[in-house]
Motif scaffolding. Sequence first.
Motif, mmCIF file in Angstrom:
data_model
loop_
_atom_site.group_PDB
_atom_site.id
_atom_site.type_symbol
_atom_site.label_atom_id
_atom_site.label_comp_id
_atom_site.label_asym_id
_atom_site.label_seq_id
_atom_site.Cartn_x
_atom_site.Cartn_y
_atom_site.Cartn_z
ATOM 1 N N MET A 102 -53.638 76.904 -4.449
ATOM 2 C CA MET A 102 -54.450 75.768 -4.746
ATOM 3 C C MET A 102 -53.384 74.554 -4.489
ATOM 4 N N LYS A 103 -53.845 73.399 -3.986
ATOM 5 C CA LYS A 103 -53.097 72.121 -3.995
ATOM 6 C C LYS A 103 -53.807 71.182 -4.598
ATOM 7 N N ILE A 104 -53.291 70.086 -4.648
ATOM 8 C CA ILE A 104 -53.648 68.698 -5.466
ATOM 9 C C ILE A 104 -53.744 67.627 -4.234
ATOM 10 N N VAL A 105 -54.667 66.925 -4.348
ATOM 11 C CA VAL A 105 -55.111 65.705 -3.535
ATOM 12 C C VAL A 105 -54.375 64.548 -4.015
ATOM 13 N N MET A 106 -53.644 64.211 -3.376
ATOM 14 C CA MET A 106 -52.766 63.058 -3.754
ATOM 15 C C MET A 106 -53.339 61.722 -2.932
ATOM 16 N N ALA A 107 -52.780 60.600 -3.737
ATOM 17 C CA ALA A 107 -53.330 59.287 -3.230
ATOM 18 C C ALA A 107 -52.213 58.237 -3.485
ATOM 19 N N ARG A 108 -52.277 57.046 -3.009
ATOM 20 C CA ARG A 108 -51.394 56.079 -3.558
ATOM 21 C C ARG A 108 -51.995 54.791 -4.506
ATOM 22 N N CYS A 109 -51.607 54.684 -5.568
ATOM 23 C CA CYS A 109 -52.278 53.642 -6.537
ATOM 24 C C CYS A 109 -52.068 52.228 -5.763
ATOM 25 N N PRO A 110 -53.147 51.594 -5.199
ATOM 26 C CA PRO A 110 -52.959 50.412 -4.915
ATOM 27 C C PRO A 110 -52.457 49.262 -5.435
ATOM 28 N N TYR A 111 -52.258 49.177 -6.790
ATOM 29 C CA TYR A 111 -51.614 48.136 -7.637
ATOM 30 C C TYR A 111 -50.017 48.674 -7.916
ATOM 31 N N ARG A 112 -49.683 49.719 -7.969
ATOM 32 C CA ARG A 112 -48.345 50.093 -8.328
ATOM 33 C C ARG A 112 -47.634 50.600 -7.151
ATOM 34 N N GLY A 113 -48.452 50.884 -6.168
ATOM 35 C CA GLY A 113 -47.852 51.572 -4.891
ATOM 36 C C GLY A 113 -47.306 52.866 -4.962
ATOM 37 N N GLN A 114 -47.261 53.707 -5.810
ATOM 38 C CA GLN A 114 -46.811 54.878 -6.160
ATOM 39 C C GLN A 114 -47.777 56.050 -6.024
ATOM 40 N N PRO A 115 -47.447 57.145 -5.248
ATOM 41 C CA PRO A 115 -48.346 58.427 -5.260
ATOM 42 C C PRO A 115 -48.723 58.783 -6.709
ATOM 43 N N VAL A 116 -49.801 59.134 -6.676
ATOM 44 C CA VAL A 116 -50.576 59.826 -7.871
ATOM 45 C C VAL A 116 -51.451 61.073 -7.745
ATOM 46 N N SER A 117 -51.622 61.931 -8.677
ATOM 47 C CA SER A 117 -52.457 63.035 -8.503
ATOM 48 C C SER A 117 -53.899 62.588 -8.866
ATOM 49 N N THR A 118 -54.752 62.993 -7.893
ATOM 50 C CA THR A 118 -56.336 62.615 -8.086
ATOM 51 C C THR A 118 -56.930 63.860 -9.131
ATOM 52 N N ARG A 119 -55.946 65.000 -9.494
ATOM 53 C CA ARG A 119 -56.515 66.046 -10.451
ATOM 54 C C ARG A 119 -57.419 66.830 -9.649
ATOM 55 N N ILE A 120 -57.624 66.767 -8.401
ATOM 56 C CA ILE A 120 -58.581 67.455 -7.763
ATOM 57 C C ILE A 120 -57.755 68.669 -7.004
ATOM 58 N N GLU A 121 -57.994 69.862 -7.317
ATOM 59 C CA GLU A 121 -57.465 70.970 -6.655
ATOM 60 C C GLU A 121 -58.203 71.695 -5.655
ATOM 61 N N ILE A 122 -57.668 71.921 -4.507
ATOM 62 C CA ILE A 122 -58.596 72.170 -3.262
ATOM 63 C C ILE A 122 -57.599 73.242 -2.246
ATOM 64 N N GLU A 123 -58.496 73.937 -1.667
ATOM 65 C CA GLU A 123 -57.689 74.875 -0.618
ATOM 66 C C GLU A 123 -57.370 73.863 0.677
ATOM 67 N N ASP A 124 -56.393 74.369 1.489
ATOM 68 C CA ASP A 124 -55.932 73.713 2.669
ATOM 69 C C ASP A 124 -57.261 73.406 3.594
ATOM 70 N N ALA A 125 -57.646 74.729 3.804
ATOM 71 C CA ALA A 125 -58.938 74.918 4.948
ATOM 72 C C ALA A 125 -59.968 74.147 4.379
ATOM 73 N N THR A 126 -60.312 73.991 3.112
ATOM 74 C CA THR A 126 -61.502 73.385 2.629
ATOM 75 C C THR A 126 -61.279 71.855 2.712
ATOM 76 N N PHE A 127 -60.105 71.259 2.498
ATOM 77 C CA PHE A 127 -59.798 69.974 2.639
ATOM 78 C C PHE A 127 -59.749 69.330 4.039
ATOM 79 N N ALA A 128 -59.181 70.464 5.064
ATOM 80 C CA ALA A 128 -59.324 69.997 6.104
ATOM 81 C C ALA A 128 -60.799 69.885 6.712
#
Length: 68
Positions: free
Chosen positions: A1-27
């Motif tokens: 399982m992998k974690i969906v990551m995003a960038r905080c629009p205020y701090r500009g740093q990558p953050v975990s969304t804490r959403i776990e998902i498989e590659d194929a499901t995410f795609a």
Amino acid sequence: MKIVMARCPYRGQPVSTRIEIEDATFAALPDTLILSRCPLCGLEHVWWKAETWLEEAGHDKPASTAED
């Protein structure tokens, strides 16, 4: 399982969304909105799936150090 990551629009740093998902499901997901609370600033942010990426679970854990 992998974690969906995003960038905080205020701090500009990558953050975990804490959403776990498989590659194929995410795609297979449509480019939809993802809502999650940001662990950096504490606010809820909305990201498009196209603005997110996957990283291995546990990537944000500090590296262990060997003791002599």
